[in-house]
Every structure is written in structure tokens, then in C-alpha cells.
Design a protein around this motif. Structure first.
Motif, PDB file in Angstrom:
ATOM      1  N   GLU A  16      37.358  46.752  41.617  1.00 50.22           N
ATOM      2  CA  GLU A  16      37.204  47.719  40.532  1.00 50.22           C
ATOM      3  C   GLU A  16      38.045  47.386  39.308  1.00 50.22           C
ATOM      4  OE1 GLU A  16      37.519  51.800  41.676  1.00 50.22           O
ATOM      5  OE2 GLU A  16      36.293  51.506  43.466  1.00 50.22           O
ATOM      6  N   VAL A  17      39.160  46.688  39.484  1.00 49.38           N
ATOM      7  CA  VAL A  17      40.056  46.418  38.355  1.00 49.38           C
ATOM      8  C   VAL A  17      40.124  44.941  37.959  1.00 49.38           C
ATOM      9  CG1 VAL A  17      41.505  48.423  38.875  1.00 49.38           C
ATOM     10  CG2 VAL A  17      42.135  46.187  39.804  1.00 49.38           C
ATOM     11  N   LEU A  18      39.611  44.064  38.795  1.00 49.00           N
ATOM     12  CA  LEU A  18      39.878  42.639  38.616  1.00 49.00           C
ATOM     13  C   LEU A  18      39.320  42.057  37.318  1.00 49.00           C
ATOM     14  CD1 LEU A  18      41.557  40.647  40.134  1.00 49.00           C
ATOM     15  CD2 LEU A  18      39.537  39.911  41.358  1.00 49.00           C
ATOM     16  N   ASN A  19      38.125  42.436  36.922  1.00 52.21           N
ATOM     17  CA  ASN A  19      37.578  41.877  35.675  1.00 52.21           C
ATOM     18  C   ASN A  19      38.393  42.307  34.457  1.00 52.21           C
ATOM     19  OD1 ASN A  19      35.318  40.214  36.447  1.00 52.21           O
ATOM     20  ND2 ASN A  19      34.337  42.092  37.146  1.00 52.21           N
ATOM     21  N   GLU A  20      38.816  43.551  34.413  1.00 55.10           N
ATOM     22  CA  GLU A  20      39.652  44.028  33.302  1.00 55.10           C
ATOM     23  C   GLU A  20      41.019  43.353  33.327  1.00 55.10           C
ATOM     24  OE1 GLU A  20      40.993  46.072  29.903  1.00 55.10           O
ATOM     25  OE2 GLU A  20      38.999  45.553  30.645  1.00 55.10           O
ATOM     26  N   THR A  21      41.593  43.215  34.507  1.00 53.38           N
ATOM     27  CA  THR A  21      42.867  42.511  34.646  1.00 53.38           C
ATOM     28  C   THR A  21      42.735  41.079  34.140  1.00 53.38           C
ATOM     29  OG1 THR A  21      43.570  43.877  36.494  1.00 53.38           O
ATOM     30  CG2 THR A  21      44.573  41.694  36.331  1.00 53.38           C
ATOM     31  N   ALA A  22      41.677  40.407  34.548  1.00 53.85           N
ATOM     32  CA  ALA A  22      41.450  39.018  34.127  1.00 53.85           C
ATOM     33  C   ALA A  22      41.293  38.941  32.612  1.00 53.85           C
ATOM     34  CB  ALA A  22      40.217  38.460  34.822  1.00 53.85           C
ATOM     35  N   ARG A  23      40.563  39.868  32.029  1.00 55.89           N
ATOM     36  CA  ARG A  23      40.363  39.865  30.573  1.00 55.89           C
ATOM     37  C   ARG A  23      41.695  40.011  29.843  1.00 55.89           C
ATOM     38  NH1 ARG A  23      40.543  43.030  26.505  1.00 55.89           N
ATOM     39  NH2 ARG A  23      40.938  44.920  27.705  1.00 55.89           N
ATOM     40  N   ARG A  24      42.492  40.973  30.261  1.00 54.18           N
ATOM     41  CA  ARG A  24      43.771  41.225  29.590  1.00 54.18           C
ATOM     42  C   ARG A  24      44.753  40.077  29.780  1.00 54.18           C
ATOM     43  NH1 ARG A  24      45.985  46.824  31.145  1.00 54.18           N
ATOM     44  NH2 ARG A  24      47.579  46.155  29.676  1.00 54.18           N
ATOM     45  N   LEU A  25      44.810  39.528  30.987  1.00 58.35           N
ATOM     46  CA  LEU A  25      45.733  38.422  31.237  1.00 58.35           C
ATOM     47  C   LEU A  25      45.300  37.148  30.522  1.00 58.35           C
ATOM     48  CD1 LEU A  25      46.673  38.911  34.994  1.00 58.35           C
ATOM     49  CD2 LEU A  25      48.058  39.438  32.964  1.00 58.35           C
ATOM     50  N   SER A  26      43.992  36.885  30.464  1.00 56.56           N
ATOM     51  CA  SER A  26      43.549  35.678  29.759  1.00 56.56           C
ATOM     52  C   SER A  26      43.823  35.803  28.257  1.00 56.56           C
ATOM     53  CB  SER A  26      42.078  35.371  30.039  1.00 56.56           C
ATOM     54  OG  SER A  26      41.233  36.356  29.497  1.00 56.56           O
ATOM     55  N   GLU A  27      43.662  36.999  27.703  1.00 61.55           N
ATOM     56  CA  GLU A  27      44.020  37.200  26.286  1.00 61.55           C
ATOM     57  C   GLU A  27      45.502  36.929  26.057  1.00 61.55           C
ATOM     58  OE1 GLU A  27      42.848  41.176  25.213  1.00 61.55           O
ATOM     59  OE2 GLU A  27      40.715  40.661  25.138  1.00 61.55           O
ATOM     60  N   ILE A  58      34.524  37.728  42.920  1.00 60.94           N
ATOM     61  CA  ILE A  58      34.905  37.873  41.510  1.00 60.94           C
ATOM     62  C   ILE A  58      35.845  36.754  41.101  1.00 60.94           C
ATOM     63  CG2 ILE A  58      36.140  39.337  39.861  1.00 60.94           C
ATOM     64  CD1 ILE A  58      35.040  41.762  41.482  1.00 60.94           C
ATOM     65  N   ILE A  59      36.825  36.435  41.942  1.00 60.50           N
ATOM     66  CA  ILE A  59      37.764  35.351  41.639  1.00 60.50           C
ATOM     67  C   ILE A  59      37.015  34.026  41.476  1.00 60.50           C
ATOM     68  CG2 ILE A  59      39.694  33.978  42.548  1.00 60.50           C
ATOM     69  CD1 ILE A  59      40.664  36.646  43.901  1.00 60.50           C
ATOM     70  N   LYS A  60      36.079  33.746  42.372  1.00 58.23           N
ATOM     71  CA  LYS A  60      35.290  32.508  42.267  1.00 58.23           C
ATOM     72  C   LYS A  60      34.488  32.484  40.971  1.00 58.23           C
ATOM     73  CE  LYS A  60      33.169  32.734  46.212  1.00 58.23           C
ATOM     74  NZ  LYS A  60      32.325  32.404  47.394  1.00 58.23           N
ATOM     75  N   ASN A  61      33.907  33.613  40.599  1.00 55.99           N
ATOM     76  CA  ASN A  61      33.127  33.684  39.360  1.00 55.99           C
ATOM     77  C   ASN A  61      34.017  33.495  38.137  1.00 55.99           C
ATOM     78  OD1 ASN A  61      30.721  34.093  40.737  1.00 55.99           O
ATOM     79  ND2 ASN A  61      30.848  36.319  40.578  1.00 55.99           N
ATOM     80  N   LEU A  62      35.207  34.085  38.152  1.00 51.40           N
ATOM     81  CA  LEU A  62      36.141  33.912  37.040  1.00 51.40           C
ATOM     82  C   LEU A  62      36.493  32.442  36.876  1.00 51.40           C
ATOM     83  CD1 LEU A  62      38.479  36.967  37.679  1.00 51.40           C
ATOM     84  CD2 LEU A  62      37.025  36.634  35.659  1.00 51.40           C
ATOM     85  N   ASN A  63      36.766  31.767  37.986  1.00 56.84           N
ATOM     86  CA  ASN A  63      37.097  30.343  37.939  1.00 56.84           C
ATOM     87  C   ASN A  63      35.928  29.510  37.415  1.00 56.84           C
ATOM     88  OD1 ASN A  63      36.822  27.639  39.838  1.00 56.84           O
ATOM     89  ND2 ASN A  63      38.814  27.883  38.857  1.00 56.84           N
ATOM     90  N   ALA A  64      34.719  29.863  37.793  1.00 57.55           N
ATOM     91  CA  ALA A  64      33.539  29.119  37.327  1.00 57.55           C
ATOM     92  C   ALA A  64      33.352  29.286  35.812  1.00 57.55           C
ATOM     93  CB  ALA A  64      32.295  29.583  38.074  1.00 57.55           C
ATOM     94  N   GLU A  65      33.747  30.434  35.287  1.00 63.41           N
ATOM     95  CA  GLU A  65      33.596  30.712  33.856  1.00 63.41           C
ATOM     96  C   GLU A  65      34.729  30.145  33.022  1.00 63.41           C
ATOM     97  OE1 GLU A  65      33.314  34.968  33.583  1.00 63.41           O
ATOM     98  OE2 GLU A  65      31.529  35.031  34.859  1.00 63.41           O
ATOM     99  N   ASN A  66      35.933  30.054  33.601  1.00 63.13           N
ATOM    100  CA  ASN A  66      37.101  29.653  32.817  1.00 63.13           C
ATOM    101  C   ASN A  66      38.142  29.069  33.764  1.00 63.13           C
ATOM    102  OD1 ASN A  66      39.435  29.523  31.241  1.00 63.13           O
ATOM    103  ND2 ASN A  66      39.029  31.459  30.202  1.00 63.13           N
ATOM    104  N   ASN A  67      38.550  27.830  33.509  1.00 68.43           N
ATOM    105  CA  ASN A  67      39.482  27.176  34.432  1.00 68.43           C
ATOM    106  C   ASN A  67      40.920  27.666  34.303  1.00 68.43           C
ATOM    107  OD1 ASN A  67      40.368  25.885  32.139  1.00 68.43           O
ATOM    108  ND2 ASN A  67      40.018  23.830  32.897  1.00 68.43           N
ATOM    109  N   ILE A  68      41.176  28.642  33.416  1.00 66.40           N
ATOM    110  CA  ILE A  68      42.517  29.246  33.402  1.00 66.40           C
ATOM    111  C   ILE A  68      42.736  30.049  34.676  1.00 66.40           C
ATOM    112  CG2 ILE A  68      42.010  31.446  32.223  1.00 66.40           C
ATOM    113  CD1 ILE A  68      44.634  30.928  30.600  1.00 66.40           C
ATOM    114  N   PHE A  69      41.628  30.450  35.325  1.00 66.22           N
ATOM    115  CA  PHE A  69      41.705  31.224  36.568  1.00 66.22           C
ATOM    116  C   PHE A  69      41.586  30.290  37.768  1.00 66.22           C
ATOM    117  CE2 PHE A  69      39.678  34.140  33.491  1.00 66.22           C
ATOM    118  CZ  PHE A  69      40.672  35.110  33.443  1.00 66.22           C
ATOM    119  N   ILE A  70      42.504  30.459  38.696  1.00 66.83           N
ATOM    120  CA  ILE A  70      42.424  29.758  39.976  1.00 66.83           C
ATOM    121  C   ILE A  70      42.585  30.792  41.084  1.00 66.83           C
ATOM    122  CG2 ILE A  70      43.201  27.538  39.068  1.00 66.83           C
ATOM    123  CD1 ILE A  70      45.980  28.137  40.242  1.00 66.83           C
ATOM    124  N   GLY A  71      42.208  30.436  42.288  1.00 69.82           N
ATOM    125  CA  GLY A  71      42.300  31.400  43.375  1.00 69.82           C
ATOM    126  C   GLY A  71      42.719  30.776  44.680  1.00 69.82           C
TER     127      GLY A  71
END
Length: 128
Positions: A16-27, A58-71
Motif C-alpha cells: 500500500e505504501v511502497l510506490n509512494e515511498t519509492a517515488r519520494r526516495l528516488s526524488e 512491486i520491488i521487482k517492477n521498480l527495479n525494472a523501471e529504474n536501476n536506482i532501486f535494488i531488492g
């Protein structure tokens, strides 16, 4: 490595929070990279602690979209502190500093700016 920062975020059922967390942290990370305070090799590492929901997907999708995310995907729930330790132990050789945050961002992420401005993150210093 020069000023490479990793954020380590243990996650348990955080869909429920991971996409928003990812957006804020990547910014936040992109702003720090853009200002030259941290290296472009810096990363956001989500540690999935055996979630029963779609957290790992969600973590896998974030990584596929942007390599700043790892899991890191733990085989089962091992508890918050063990997930944090697993993340820190995994990234320790890849960064100059690591900061842990909760997935719901209850901590003020602007403190990361203060740490970089105070010189707490610089080459040769290990904060693990």
C-alpha cells in the motif's frame, strides 16, 4: 566508490505504501546526485522480509523501471531487525555509507540532506 550512499528499507507487507515511498526516495536521491553530494552509483535497497502481499512484485517492477532501486528477497519472514541486518550486510561493500529507513517513511527523509551537508558521508568513512 566516492560518496556512494545506499538507503536500506526493510519491507513486510508494504504494497500500500511502497510506490509512494519509492517515488519520494528516488526524488530525494536524484536531487542529492544532481547536486553532487552523492554518487550516481547510490541506490535504494528494499529488503522484502517474507511479505504475503505483492511487496516483492512491486520491488521487482521498480527495479525494472529504474536501476536506482535494488531488492533483496528473504525466503521467509525473519523480523525487522534481521531484514535490516541482511540489507546492511549485503550492501556494505558497495557503498561508503548506508542509512536505514522504515518503508512507511515515518522518519524525516530530509535528515539525509543534513547528513550529507555535515560531511557525514564522504570517501573513506564507513557508516554501517
Amino acid at each position: 566508490m566516492e560518496n556512494t550512499l545506499f538507503l536500506v528499507i526493510p519491507c513486510y507487507n508494504e504494497e500500500e505504501v511502497l510506490n509512494e515511498t519509492a517515488r519520494r526516495l528516488s526524488e530525494k536521491m536524484n536531487a542529492l546526485i544532481g547536486s553532487g553530494k552523492i554518487s550516481e552509483n547510490s541506490r535504494i535497497c528494499f529488503v522484502n522480509d517474507g511479505s504475503k502481499d505483492k511487496t516483492w512484485e512491486i520491488i521487482k517492477n521498480l527495479n525494472a523501471e529504474n536501476n536506482i532501486f535494488i531488492g533483496i528477497n528473504l525466503s521467509r519472514n525473519r523480523g525487522h531487525q534481521n531484514a535490516l541486518l541482511a540489507g546492511l550486510m549485503t550492501v556494505k561493500g558497495e557503498c561508503d555509507a548506508a542509512i536505514s529507513l522504515d518503508a512507511d517513511l515515518q522518519d524525516d527523509i530530509d535528515a539525509i540532506d543534513e547528513m550529507t551537508e555535515l560531511g557525514m558521508i564522504h570517501p573513506g568513512t564507513k557508516i554501517i
